[in-house]
Design a protein around this motif. Structure first.
Motif, short mmCIF file in Angstrom:
data_model
loop_
_atom_site.label_atom_id
_atom_site.label_comp_id
_atom_site.label_asym_id
_atom_site.label_seq_id
_atom_site.Cartn_x
_atom_site.Cartn_y
_atom_site.Cartn_z
N GLU A 89 -4.23 2.19 11.39
CA GLU A 89 -4.98 3.35 10.90
C GLU A 89 -4.68 3.55 9.42
O GLU A 89 -3.52 3.53 9.01
CB GLU A 89 -4.59 4.62 11.67
N ILE A 90 -5.72 3.74 8.62
CA ILE A 90 -5.54 4.04 7.20
C ILE A 90 -5.79 5.53 6.99
O ILE A 90 -6.89 6.02 7.29
CB ILE A 90 -6.51 3.22 6.31
N GLY A 91 -4.77 6.24 6.47
CA GLY A 91 -4.90 7.68 6.23
C GLY A 91 -4.30 8.50 7.36
O GLY A 91 -5.01 9.11 8.15
N ASP A 139 -0.18 1.78 0.38
CA ASP A 139 -1.59 1.78 0.00
C ASP A 139 -2.40 1.08 1.09
O ASP A 139 -2.25 -0.12 1.31
CB ASP A 139 -1.76 1.06 -1.33
N GLY A 140 -3.24 1.85 1.74
CA GLY A 140 -4.04 1.32 2.85
C GLY A 140 -4.93 0.15 2.48
O GLY A 140 -5.30 -0.64 3.34
N TYR A 141 -5.30 0.03 1.19
CA TYR A 141 -6.13 -1.11 0.78
C TYR A 141 -5.42 -2.43 1.03
O TYR A 141 -6.07 -3.46 1.16
CB TYR A 141 -6.51 -1.01 -0.71
N THR A 156 -9.75 6.34 7.94
CA THR A 156 -10.11 7.76 8.07
C THR A 156 -10.28 8.43 6.70
O THR A 156 -10.15 9.64 6.57
CB THR A 156 -9.09 8.54 8.94
N ALA A 157 -10.56 7.62 5.67
CA ALA A 157 -10.91 8.15 4.35
C ALA A 157 -12.14 7.36 3.88
O ALA A 157 -12.39 6.25 4.37
CB ALA A 157 -9.74 7.96 3.38
N ALA A 158 -12.88 7.96 2.94
CA ALA A 158 -14.14 7.35 2.49
C ALA A 158 -13.89 6.14 1.60
O ALA A 158 -13.35 6.27 0.50
CB ALA A 158 -14.97 8.37 1.72
N PHE A 209 -16.05 12.30 4.20
CA PHE A 209 -14.59 12.17 4.22
C PHE A 209 -14.01 12.39 2.82
O PHE A 209 -14.72 12.23 1.83
CB PHE A 209 -14.19 10.75 4.67
N VAL A 210 -12.70 12.67 2.76
CA VAL A 210 -12.02 12.65 1.46
C VAL A 210 -11.91 11.18 1.03
O VAL A 210 -11.90 10.29 1.89
CB VAL A 210 -10.61 13.31 1.50
N PRO A 211 -11.87 10.92 -0.28
CA PRO A 211 -11.92 9.52 -0.73
C PRO A 211 -10.68 8.70 -0.40
O PRO A 211 -9.57 9.22 -0.35
CB PRO A 211 -12.09 9.64 -2.24
#
Ligand code: SAH
Length: 218
Positions: A89-91, A139-141, A156-158, A209-211
């Motif tokens: 999960e990212i975020g 950093d999810g990236y 879960t972020a844009a 979503f938030v960025p």
């Protein structure tokens, strides 16, 4: 000091919330049961406790939000999580979504880039109920190459674009659910890794979503 009390009043409000997201089109019984089981008011400041079961997003600090329950249910339903699957999960945010995945008995690896939110979640008493959750600051990236590949990835972020590194961390047959778009509105996409270099894309509804930001924030 926040007290963790879940009484008949909250349970009743939660059932109403489940009914309302059902009416909005969520059909997966496991997802509905997960929402019904998790005391969402535990994830919010005491100030928001009385409205925790409204179907809307709320601030959780650092300019971030806990997603709307309908959105959480929608993404989780699209992800088609099965027990013991490895889910990235990212975020992490409030970790509400992570706990929904925990209810579905997924092995969850969740990443948060905001140090403060990460620290909050780390000391979060309720998480002991979900031994399958692991929390990461980063950093999810970048994903989590050490733990890849994953059966499922949930962003879960844009995301302004589809992060290539995340695609490369999907198992063959694995799926990623991600809201994509740079402005105020994003398209929900589900990407399936059909073969090593073959990805199929399905397009669903619009959300806001938030960025998804780059780098870490201490
Ligand atoms: N899943 C959360 C929703 C949080 S909102 C919940 O249920 O509460 C999105 C979160 O993504 C924010 O906490 C934000 O800080 C985080 N975020 C944004 N960009 C990120 C990135 N590149 N890596 C990790 N987390 C990120």
């Amino acid at each position: 000091m926040k007290r963790y009390i879940d009484d008949y009043k909250q349970k009743g409000l939660r059932r109403q919330l489940v009914d309302s997201i059902k009416q909005k089109g969520i059909t997966d019984e496991n997802v509905l049961a997960a929402i019904n089981n998790i005391p969402r008011h535990y994830f919010l400041d005491t100030a928001f406790e009385s409205i925790a079961y409204e179907d809307r997003a709320f601030p959780i600090g650092e300019g971030q939000t806990i997603s709307q329950p309908y959105t959480v249910a929608y993404q989780t339903q699209l992800l088609e999580v099965k027990s013991f699957e490895k889910v990235l999960e990212i975020g992490t945010g409030s970790a509400y979504q992570s706990c929904v995945l925990g209810e579905l008995k997924a092995n969850v690896y969740t990443i948060e880039r905001q140090k403060k939110l990460f620290d909050e979640v780390k000391k979060f008493a309720f998480k002991s109920k979900y031994p399958t959750l692991r929390f990461f600051y980063g950093d999810g990236y970048e994903g989590l190459p050490t733990y890849a590949p994953f059966d499922k990835i949930l962003v879960t972020a844009a995301a302004p674009h589809i992060p290539q590194k995340l695609l490369s961390q999907l198992k063959i047959g694995g799926k990623m659910v991600i809201p994509v778009g740079g402005g105020n509105v994003q398209r929900m996409l589900r990407i399936t890794r059909v073969a090593e270099n073959d990805f199929a894309e399905e397009v669903f509804d619009n959300f806001s979503f938030v960025p998804m930001l780059t780098g870490k924030n201490s």
